[in-house]
Design an enzyme around this catalytic site. Structure first.
Site: not given
Length: 357
Positions: A17, A81, A100, A148, A160, A186, A190, A211
């Site tokens: 990633g 994982v 990650a 988040k 998470k 953020n 990415s 938004t």
């Protein structure tokens, strides 16, 4: 700056990633010591092959590239994982684990919550289990989390948050392994972030879709995210979650900074399900056990087995750390994007690779 990675065997799950790629780049540079082995584990063979060719400076695949995998310092492993067997095999004899691997797109997790649970929760369970059952005894395990996870309102954040707690609790029965976490917002440009979307919309003449104009988000570069991981490896005590002291910006100012003088309209599409107006890096409930350490903060564990007496000179965070409290001006937002070569005029659109710097 210490050589925390010298002669270490390092496993990065989800290593193909955006963060994984930046971690690999920084780790093998030798800036924090020369590792003995870096293992990239993921289930995406295509991205692994691209990384392998890139780091071996090969333009085409050859038998030499493929079949010398386990002789190279940078090693690639296909695995998941979610699989305890895969985790045990990858963790064998490693010194540092950076987890990650994650499902991190908010809409995806909302529609497939059971998949988010398997990757974001069962994955960490497998890592802790491998340590507890003595299949592996790494020095430190770092869990990569997100803002988040702080007072979560969506499945991604909820899973998470559980990931954080699984690793914190992992310390209680771990004799030699230190489980710690990092939490950040953020990451600029990415994969899946808003900046590449804005770039594409501007390149095509607009409109740029927003938004809610007043919505704020923390902004970090990938290098700052890697620095946060390094800080956790070097200084975090068992059960601590390291948080960078990051700036934030409104989505409107991000759009304006990228549009510049171009005659391109913006379009308000409204807040999406599972989104907050402002993100939290540290909640009101956490601030009384969050300490300030230079450019970082550390959320101390609540479990009594992991609590230490704080020195008399410890500075605690006085209030929650919200993206609504650290908002940059339009000029500052543009300067940040320009400094990291993220303005549209600085981007080569013939280059289809990710924006990783």
């Amino acid at each position: 700056m210490t050589n925390i990675l010298e002669d270490k065997r390092i496993l990065i799950t989800g290593g193909t990633g955006s963060l994984g790629k930046s971690l690999v780049r920084r780790i093998i540079s030798g800036e924090r010591g020369n590792p003995k082995k870096v293992i990239v584990m993921s289930r995406d063979e295509g991205k692994q092959h691209e990384m392998r060719l890139s780091y071996l400076s090969k333009g085409a695949s050859t038998d030499e590239v493929i079949y010398r995998n386990f002789l190279n310092m940078l090693e690639f492993r296909i695995g998941d994982v979610r699989s305890y067997a895969d985790v045990c095999a990858a963790m064998r004899d490693v010194d540092i684990v950076i987890n990650a691997a994650a499902l991190k797109q908010v809409p995806t997790c909302e529609y497939f919550p059971e998949q988010a649970v398997m990757t974001n929760c069962q994955g960490p369970v497998n890592i802790v289990r491998a340590v507890r059952e003595r299949m592996s005894a790494p020095e430190v395990v770092i869990g990569v989390s997100t803002d988040k996870a702080c007072k979560p309102v969506n499945v991604m954040g909820m899973t998470k948050a559980i990931h954080e707690r699984i690793f914190i609790a992992g310390n209680v029965l771990a004799e030699k392994t230190r489980f710690v976490g990092v939490r950040y917002g953020n990451v600029l440009a990415s994969r899946g972030s808003v900046i590449p979307v804005f770039h594409e919309q501007i390149k095509n003449g607009g409109p740029v879709t927003l938004t809610v104009p007043e919505m704020t988000r923390f902004l970090l570069t990938l290098d700052q995210a890697v620095d946060t991981v390094f800080e956790a490896i070097e200084r975090a005590l068992p059960g601590e979650i390291v948080v960078p002291r990051a700036p934030s910006a409104t989505v409107l100012d991000i759009a304006k900074a990228l549009i510049g003088d171009r005659d391109i309209a913006t379009k308000i599409v409204g807040i999406r399900p599972g989104e907050k107006m402002h993100e939290l890096m540290v909640s009101e409930e956490e601030c009384d056990h969050t300490v300030i350490r230079g450019n970082f903060m550390a959320i101390l564990p609540m479990l009594p087995e992991l609590q230490k007496d704080a020195p008399d000179n410890t500075v605690f965070l006085g209030k929650e750390f919200s993206s609504g409290d650290t908002v940059m001006s339009l000029a500052e937002t543009r300067s940040l994007l320009e400094r990291h070569k993220l303005l549209v005029e600085q981007r080569d659109f013939t280059d289809t690779s990710e924006l990783l710097r």
